[in-house]
Design a protein around this motif. Structure first.
Motif, PDB file in Angstrom:
ATOM      1  N   VAL A   1      -5.129  -3.203 -10.304  1.00 20.88           N
ATOM      2  CA  VAL A   1      -4.015  -3.490  -9.384  1.00 20.88           C
ATOM      3  C   VAL A   1      -3.231  -2.207  -9.084  1.00 20.88           C
ATOM      4  O   VAL A   1      -2.920  -1.913  -7.919  1.00 20.88           O
ATOM      5  CB  VAL A   1      -3.081  -4.569  -9.975  1.00 20.88           C
TER       6      VAL A   1
ATOM      7  N   LEU B   1      -2.552  -0.453  -5.450  1.00 20.46           N
ATOM      8  CA  LEU B   1      -1.205  -0.220  -4.913  1.00 20.46           C
ATOM      9  C   LEU B   1      -0.965   1.257  -4.607  1.00 20.46           C
ATOM     10  O   LEU B   1      -0.091   1.605  -3.820  1.00 20.46           O
ATOM     11  CB  LEU B   1      -0.150  -0.719  -5.907  1.00 20.46           C
ATOM     12  N   ARG B   2      -1.744   2.103  -5.259  1.00 20.84           N
ATOM     13  CA  ARG B   2      -1.534   3.542  -5.108  1.00 20.84           C
ATOM     14  C   ARG B   2      -1.575   3.975  -3.641  1.00 20.84           C
ATOM     15  O   ARG B   2      -0.772   4.783  -3.192  1.00 20.84           O
ATOM     16  CB  ARG B   2      -2.593   4.299  -5.919  1.00 20.84           C
TER      17      ARG B   2
ATOM     18  N   GLN C   1       3.065  -3.553 -14.941  1.00 15.68           N
ATOM     19  CA  GLN C   1       1.796  -3.983 -14.347  1.00 15.68           C
ATOM     20  C   GLN C   1       0.665  -3.312 -15.124  1.00 15.68           C
ATOM     21  O   GLN C   1       0.207  -2.211 -14.780  1.00 15.68           O
ATOM     22  CB  GLN C   1       1.754  -3.582 -12.875  1.00 15.68           C
TER      23      GLN C   1
ATOM     24  N   SER D   1       8.559   5.375  -0.094  1.00 20.59           N
ATOM     25  CA  SER D   1       8.013   5.083  -1.424  1.00 20.59           C
ATOM     26  C   SER D   1       7.926   6.355  -2.261  1.00 20.59           C
ATOM     27  O   SER D   1       8.233   6.344  -3.466  1.00 20.59           O
ATOM     28  CB  SER D   1       6.617   4.464  -1.296  1.00 20.59           C
TER      29      SER D   1
ATOM     30  N   ASP E   1      -0.680   2.344  -1.163  1.00 26.04           N
ATOM     31  CA  ASP E   1       0.538   1.904  -0.472  1.00 26.04           C
ATOM     32  C   ASP E   1       1.635   2.962  -0.562  1.00 26.04           C
ATOM     33  O   ASP E   1       2.175   3.401   0.445  1.00 26.04           O
ATOM     34  CB  ASP E   1       1.072   0.589  -1.079  1.00 26.04           C
ATOM     35  N   TYR E   2       1.976   3.345  -1.787  1.00 31.48           N
ATOM     36  CA  TYR E   2       3.117   4.251  -1.915  1.00 31.48           C
ATOM     37  C   TYR E   2       2.755   5.702  -1.623  1.00 31.48           C
ATOM     38  O   TYR E   2       3.614   6.501  -1.250  1.00 31.48           O
ATOM     39  CB  TYR E   2       3.807   4.093  -3.279  1.00 31.48           C
ATOM     40  N   GLU E   3       1.467   6.038  -1.763  1.00 34.21           N
ATOM     41  CA  GLU E   3       1.064   7.417  -1.483  1.00 34.21           C
ATOM     42  C   GLU E   3       1.162   7.760   0.001  1.00 34.21           C
ATOM     43  O   GLU E   3       1.165   8.929   0.376  1.00 34.21           O
ATOM     44  CB  GLU E   3      -0.388   7.631  -1.934  1.00 34.21           C
ATOM     45  N   ASN E   4       1.175   6.739   0.811  1.00 31.94           N
ATOM     46  CA  ASN E   4       1.180   6.968   2.259  1.00 31.94           C
ATOM     47  C   ASN E   4       2.453   6.484   2.926  1.00 31.94           C
ATOM     48  O   ASN E   4       2.489   6.260   4.135  1.00 31.94           O
ATOM     49  CB  ASN E   4      -0.034   6.260   2.879  1.00 31.94           C
TER      50      ASN E   4
END
Lengths: 74, 74, 74, 74, 74, 74
Positions: free
Chosen positions: A36, A40-41, A31, A50, A43-46
């Motif tokens: 983008v 998305l950061r 990606q 992930s 999403d996985y940081e929280n």
């Protein structure tokens, strides 16, 4: 200059950072859009799973880096 | 002092603890915010699959540590 | 006495049991509360994918144990 | 007699079967109830991702068996 | 000409690109339809966990490529 | 004749195909019913994460095949 001139690092800690870099570069090649990836950061940081998955990729890359450096044992 | 001065440990048990540390440090580098990580802790601590995933990362890192220590066989 | 005095086992079967032990100990270090782990047990014991994931962690740890024992070939 | 007397097999094909056996035995040690495992069988047998996950565990165990047999190259 | 004439690369960076290529070729052999793969691209390109999973496959393939090249240390 | 007479292949490309074969055979041994596997094929062929997971199994098996062939370096 190459983003990956070699796998040798002066210390284990630098080797671990290189393992993190490899993990992120593979994401970047898949990606390439910075915007983008930034989006998305969050999403996985929280998300606990992930983060565990991210840690697993680092662990696999650290195996490679550690072996390349003969575990910094010499 | 470095958080990872080397991969050599006196005993297999200490090696296992180092594998756990590596697993957690990769998470910490991805999510440096202590408060967020603490909040996420209740998620994976209470989910069977999350714990299995965490155990897998430790297993991968323990492969590295064990090889570095030549399996504590010498 | 250490819960992990060494990686050497007399037989492959004992090595496999040690791999299972390593898998479980990583879970225990992440979730030290026995009551919680017991409660979660019914979750993964009755889920096919959870059992496959658990088997995978054992497989990874067994790689380590088997290598440490030089595959019990000597 | 042990269910795992050793990792050496006469042929690669037998080695692959042993890898499958290891994968299943880890499940069996986690869920010893035959009736439950039989019931769960229909879940993973009819789910593409579950089958891929099962194949992955076999692949990891086959790495171990193949290395133990020096890849049947001698 | 073969799409995979060998595993040797001149540099670590080229080795990483080869690892990415291996990861993609396995997908291509499983789903040979270019139109379907293009359509799926938007799915994993915009999903954090999908990107992490993709990075993991690259990490595994990079282990192979790096070992084949003796970590570019000679 | 065995479906797996050996792990040696003439070329890396053939080795990659053998890795794909191993990945599929493990699925076949778990789900021997051809009709079921055909039906499931549309599931994973059209799902990005399923394809990534399949690629991961191939990557693991390719590690084994590549090591068996000493990376086709001789």
């Amino acid at each position: 200059m190459s983003w990956l001139p070699g796998l040798i690092t002066a210390t284990p800690e630098e080797g671990f950072q290189l393992a993190i870099k490899l993990s992120r570069m593979a994401v970047k090649f898949t990606q390439p859009d910075d915007a983008v990836r930034s989006r998305l950061r969050k999403d996985y940081e929280n998300n606990a799973d992930s983060l565990t998955m991210a840690s697993q990729v680092v662990a696999i890359n650290f195996q490679t880096i550690a072996a390349a450096n003969r575990y910094w044992n010499s």
